[in-house]
Design a protein around this motif. Structure first.
Motif, short mmCIF file in Angstrom:
data_model
loop_
_atom_site.label_atom_id
_atom_site.label_comp_id
_atom_site.label_asym_id
_atom_site.label_seq_id
_atom_site.Cartn_x
_atom_site.Cartn_y
_atom_site.Cartn_z
N ALA A 43 0.83 -1.21 0.00
CA ALA A 43 0.00 0.00 0.00
C ALA A 43 0.86 1.26 0.00
O ALA A 43 0.61 2.20 -0.77
N ALA A 44 1.88 1.28 0.85
CA ALA A 44 2.76 2.45 0.96
C ALA A 44 3.49 2.71 -0.35
O ALA A 44 3.58 3.86 -0.82
N THR A 45 4.04 1.65 -0.94
CA THR A 45 4.79 1.80 -2.20
C THR A 45 3.89 2.33 -3.31
O THR A 45 4.28 3.26 -4.04
N CYS A 46 2.71 1.75 -3.42
CA CYS A 46 1.79 2.14 -4.49
C CYS A 46 1.33 3.59 -4.34
O CYS A 46 1.40 4.38 -5.30
N VAL A 47 0.87 3.95 -3.15
CA VAL A 47 0.35 5.30 -2.93
C VAL A 47 1.45 6.34 -3.10
O VAL A 47 1.25 7.40 -3.70
N MET A 48 2.64 6.06 -2.58
CA MET A 48 3.76 6.99 -2.70
C MET A 48 4.12 7.23 -4.17
O MET A 48 4.32 8.38 -4.60
N LEU A 49 4.17 6.17 -4.97
CA LEU A 49 4.50 6.31 -6.39
C LEU A 49 3.43 7.05 -7.16
O LEU A 49 3.73 7.87 -8.03
N ILE A 50 2.18 6.78 -6.85
CA ILE A 50 1.08 7.48 -7.53
C ILE A 50 1.14 8.97 -7.22
O ILE A 50 0.91 9.81 -8.09
N GLN A 51 1.46 9.30 -5.96
CA GLN A 51 1.60 10.71 -5.59
C GLN A 51 2.75 11.38 -6.34
O GLN A 51 2.71 12.59 -6.58
N GLN A 52 3.75 10.59 -6.72
CA GLN A 52 4.89 11.13 -7.45
C GLN A 52 4.63 11.21 -8.96
O GLN A 52 5.52 11.59 -9.72
N GLY A 53 3.42 10.85 -9.37
CA GLY A 53 3.05 10.96 -10.77
C GLY A 53 3.22 9.69 -11.58
O GLY A 53 3.05 9.70 -12.81
N VAL A 54 3.55 8.58 -10.92
CA VAL A 54 3.71 7.30 -11.62
C VAL A 54 2.34 6.75 -11.99
O VAL A 54 1.37 6.91 -11.23
N HIS A 55 2.24 6.10 -13.14
CA HIS A 55 0.97 5.51 -13.57
C HIS A 55 0.51 4.47 -12.54
O HIS A 55 1.33 3.69 -12.04
N PRO A 56 -0.80 4.43 -12.20
CA PRO A 56 -1.30 3.51 -11.17
C PRO A 56 -0.94 2.04 -11.44
O PRO A 56 -0.63 1.30 -10.50
N LEU A 57 -0.98 1.62 -12.70
CA LEU A 57 -0.66 0.23 -13.03
C LEU A 57 0.81 -0.07 -12.73
O LEU A 57 1.14 -1.12 -12.17
N VAL A 58 1.69 0.87 -13.10
CA VAL A 58 3.12 0.70 -12.83
C VAL A 58 3.37 0.69 -11.32
O VAL A 58 4.17 -0.11 -10.81
N ALA A 59 2.68 1.57 -10.60
CA ALA A 59 2.82 1.64 -9.14
C ALA A 59 2.35 0.34 -8.49
O ALA A 59 2.96 -0.15 -7.53
N THR A 60 1.29 -0.25 -9.03
CA THR A 60 0.77 -1.51 -8.51
C THR A 60 1.76 -2.65 -8.72
O THR A 60 1.99 -3.47 -7.83
N LEU A 61 2.36 -2.69 -9.90
CA LEU A 61 3.36 -3.72 -10.20
C LEU A 61 4.61 -3.53 -9.34
O LEU A 61 5.22 -4.52 -8.92
N ALA A 62 4.97 -2.28 -9.09
CA ALA A 62 6.13 -2.00 -8.22
C ALA A 62 5.85 -2.51 -6.80
O ALA A 62 6.75 -3.05 -6.14
N ALA A 63 4.63 -2.34 -6.33
CA ALA A 63 4.26 -2.83 -5.01
C ALA A 63 4.38 -4.35 -4.95
O ALA A 63 4.84 -4.92 -3.96
N LEU A 64 3.97 -5.01 -6.02
CA LEU A 64 4.09 -6.47 -6.10
C LEU A 64 5.55 -6.91 -5.96
O LEU A 64 5.85 -7.88 -5.26
N ILE A 65 6.44 -6.18 -6.60
CA ILE A 65 7.87 -6.51 -6.55
C ILE A 65 8.43 -6.32 -5.13
O ILE A 65 9.19 -7.15 -4.63
N THR A 66 8.03 -5.22 -4.47
CA THR A 66 8.52 -4.98 -3.11
C THR A 66 8.05 -6.08 -2.15
O THR A 66 8.77 -6.48 -1.23
#
Length: 300
Positions: A43-66
């Motif tokens: 949750a933290a990784t995804c929300v932080m990345l979305i706030q930084q302007g990252v596409h939600p799908l990319v942020a979701t995949l990044a959370a999966l990796i973490t």
């Protein structure tokens, strides 16, 4: 009606968490406490990345990796450092608390008006919560299909063998250490994915959101097993989702009782899972009594 539809939508999304826990709890036979740190990590990784302007799908995949990295740490603690699985999960979970605070910079982080993966269905003008249900069904169906295909492969069967009988698996040339680490990576990846998806649905990430998540997942798994019984592996995965939905509906019904408060949610979850775990033992006890009565009748 909206309350029922909302419970169903939440049950579908939380079912992803249960699928992840199924890998560690049922396939590997490990009670992995990392879950309670991995969920808010996603949750933290995804929300932080979305706030930084990252596409939600990319942020979701990044959370999966973490989440997979967190599972890797727990796996290495178990296999390399020889730390008991329960303690290894607790250690990783404890460490993740500080990491999650580092990622968010505060105990909770709001998405405000940022785009999420659910916004793609806004143009369909669906009734309330139906966009969540449709998106949830698509994601769950994809995960179940991938899990079924994976566990049909040689590596997947090796993972199952490692959980069933490590000594036999090792005698067959399977690296049980590698399988344990790999299984925990897969499990925690799905847990973090759930955190990412639900944080977008809720609109925020909270450092304490992982508290009790393992109980929620286990409740869904056990309810599915108790109600639907012995089924094939593919149907078992589907039953987990139905178990998650039933669990949410049961909680929704119980919370309608006047003297029950929302603060009792965790207590109700614990009681419900304890009751589900007791059902097979109660059935066995009743069967023994029935057989004794039959034998007693014959002797007369």
């Amino acid at each position: 009606m909206d309350l029922i539809v909302s419970s169903i939508s939440q049950g579908i999304l939380w079912g992803i968490l249960s699928l992840g826990i199924f890998i560690s709890f049922r396939v590997l036979n490990i009670a992995d406490m990392t879950t309670e740190g991995t969920y808010p990590l996603g949750a933290a990784t995804c929300v932080m990345l979305i706030q930084q302007g990252v596409h939600p799908l990319v942020a979701t995949l990044a959370a999966l990796i973490t989440g997979g990295l967190a599972g890797l740490v727990t796996g290495l603690l178990i296999t390399v450092c020889k730390i008991p699985s329960l303690l290894a999960g607790i250690l990783t979970m404890t460490g993740l608390l500080s990491i999650n605070l580092r990622i968010m910079g505060r105990p909770n982080l709001n998405l405000a008006d940022k785009a999420t993966i659910f916004d793609g269905l806004n143009g369909l003008h669906l009734p309330p919560y139906f966009d969540i249900i449709f998106m949830g069904i698509f994601i769950v169906a994809l995960i179940i299909l991938l899990m079924y295909v994976f566990f049909s492969t040689e590596i997947g069967q090796a993972l199952i063998a490692t959980g069933d009988n490590p000594l036999m698996a090792a005698s067959l040339g399977i690296s049980t250490k590698s399988m344990t680490v790999f299984g925990l990576i897969l499990s925690n990846s799905l847990v973090a994915l759930t955190g990412a998806i639900l944080s977008q649905n809720n609109g925020y990430a909270d450092v304490n959101s992982g508290l009790g998540t393992i109980v929620i997942a286990l409740a869904a798994i056990i309810i599915g097993e108790v109600i639907f019984g012995d089924v094939s592996f593919f149907l078992r995965l589907i039953c987990i989702i139905f178990g998650s939905i039933i669990y949410r509906l049961l909680l929704m019904l119980v919370l309608q009782i006047p003297f029950i408060q929302t603060n009792d949610f965790k207590l109700l979850s614990a009681i419900l899972i304890a009751a589900c775990l007791t059902i097979p033992q109660a059935k066995s006890w009743l069967d023994r009594i029935s057989k004794r009565q039959v034998r007693g009748g014959r002797s007369l």
